[in-house]
Design a protein around this motif. Structure first.
Motif, PDB file in Angstrom:
ATOM      1  N   SER A   1       0.693  -1.024   0.726  1.00  0.00           N
ATOM      2  CA  SER A   1       0.208  -0.369  -0.080  1.00  0.00           C
ATOM      3  C   SER A   1       0.537   1.443  -0.023  1.00  0.00           C
ATOM      4  N   VAL A   2       0.754   2.604  -0.666  1.00  0.00           N
ATOM      5  CA  VAL A   2       1.221   3.855  -0.582  1.00  0.00           C
ATOM      6  C   VAL A   2       0.076   5.443  -0.138  1.00  0.00           C
ATOM      7  N   LYS A   3      -0.172   5.737   0.132  1.00  0.00           N
ATOM      8  CA  LYS A   3      -0.059   6.690   0.289  1.00  0.00           C
ATOM      9  C   LYS A   3       0.835   8.158   0.840  1.00  0.00           C
ATOM     10  N   ALA A   4       0.029   9.095  -0.393  1.00  0.00           N
ATOM     11  CA  ALA A   4       1.079   9.995  -0.746  1.00  0.00           C
ATOM     12  C   ALA A   4      -0.637  11.175  -0.091  1.00  0.00           C
ATOM     13  N   VAL A   5       0.869  12.239   0.352  1.00  0.00           N
ATOM     14  CA  VAL A   5      -0.228  13.427   0.967  1.00  0.00           C
ATOM     15  C   VAL A   5       0.894  14.739   0.497  1.00  0.00           C
ATOM     16  N   ALA A   6      -0.154  15.765  -0.380  1.00  0.00           N
ATOM     17  CA  ALA A   6       0.656  16.599  -1.070  1.00  0.00           C
ATOM     18  C   ALA A   6       0.964  17.877   0.141  1.00  0.00           C
ATOM     19  N   ALA A   7       0.029  17.783   0.711  1.00  0.00           N
ATOM     20  CA  ALA A   7      -0.519  18.836   1.885  1.00  0.00           C
ATOM     21  C   ALA A   7       1.295  18.748   3.096  1.00  0.00           C
ATOM     22  N   SER A   8       1.953  17.648   3.218  1.00  0.00           N
ATOM     23  CA  SER A   8       2.751  17.923   4.050  1.00  0.00           C
ATOM     24  C   SER A   8       4.278  16.911   2.983  1.00  0.00           C
ATOM     25  N   GLY A   9       3.901  16.295   1.775  1.00  0.00           N
ATOM     26  CA  GLY A   9       4.260  15.548   0.952  1.00  0.00           C
ATOM     27  C   GLY A   9       5.259  14.355   1.574  1.00  0.00           C
ATOM     28  N   GLU A  10       4.503  14.045   2.432  1.00  0.00           N
ATOM     29  CA  GLU A  10       5.261  12.298   2.921  1.00  0.00           C
ATOM     30  C   GLU A  10       4.109  11.599   1.652  1.00  0.00           C
ATOM     31  N   VAL A  11       4.980  10.225   2.046  1.00  0.00           N
ATOM     32  CA  VAL A  11       4.157   9.404   1.094  1.00  0.00           C
ATOM     33  C   VAL A  11       4.734   7.747   2.129  1.00  0.00           C
ATOM     34  N   THR A  12       3.774   7.334   2.631  1.00  0.00           N
ATOM     35  CA  THR A  12       3.792   6.079   3.808  1.00  0.00           C
ATOM     36  C   THR A  12       3.630   4.810   2.945  1.00  0.00           C
ATOM     37  N   VAL A  13       4.830   4.310   2.678  1.00  0.00           N
ATOM     38  CA  VAL A  13       5.007   2.703   2.015  1.00  0.00           C
ATOM     39  C   VAL A  13       4.950   1.996   2.739  1.00  0.00           C
ATOM     40  N   VAL A  14       3.565   1.035   2.655  1.00  0.00           N
ATOM     41  CA  VAL A  14       3.493  -0.512   3.779  1.00  0.00           C
ATOM     42  C   VAL A  14       4.011  -1.206   2.565  1.00  0.00           C
ATOM     43  N   SER A  15       5.010  -1.926   2.660  1.00  0.00           N
ATOM     44  CA  SER A  15       5.957  -3.266   2.199  1.00  0.00           C
ATOM     45  C   SER A  15       6.202  -4.515   2.561  1.00  0.00           C
ATOM     46  N   THR A  16       6.131  -5.764   2.324  1.00  0.00           N
ATOM     47  CA  THR A  16       6.409  -7.171   2.548  1.00  0.00           C
ATOM     48  C   THR A  16       8.215  -7.185   3.064  1.00  0.00           C
TER      49      THR A  16
END
Length: 82
Positions: free
Chosen positions: A44-59
């Motif tokens: 899964s990936v969640k990008a948030v433009a306002a903060s510039g943060e991208v959270t990535v979940v991987s195996t």
């Protein structure tokens, strides 16, 4: 980066948060998410433009060069881990 383990003590997911410059809207978030989602092991990936943060979940832990290449392909710049 955080890792979650199951009851047997094996790592089931790894979560990393990256800082990306240049995202300004939902389309930007989608482009970055789409490119990073193509990396093997990403769940899964969640990008948030306002903060510039991208959270990535991987195996498994991701190679930062692979994440950088995906972000570059989307037209943005990876600063590093947040």
């Amino acid at each position: 980066m955080t890792a979650q383990t199951d009851t047997a003590g094996t790592v089931t997911t790894v979560t990393a948060v990256y800082k990306v410059i240049g995202m300004s809207c939902g389309h930007c978030e989608g482009s970055v998410s789409s490119e990073i989602s193509g990396i093997d092991g990403v769940t899964s990936v969640k990008a948030v433009a306002a903060s510039g943060e991208v959270t990535v979940v991987s195996t498994a832990p991701l190679d930062e060069d692979a994440v950088r290449a995906a972000v570059d392909e989307a037209g943005f710049e990876l600063v590093g881990k947040a």
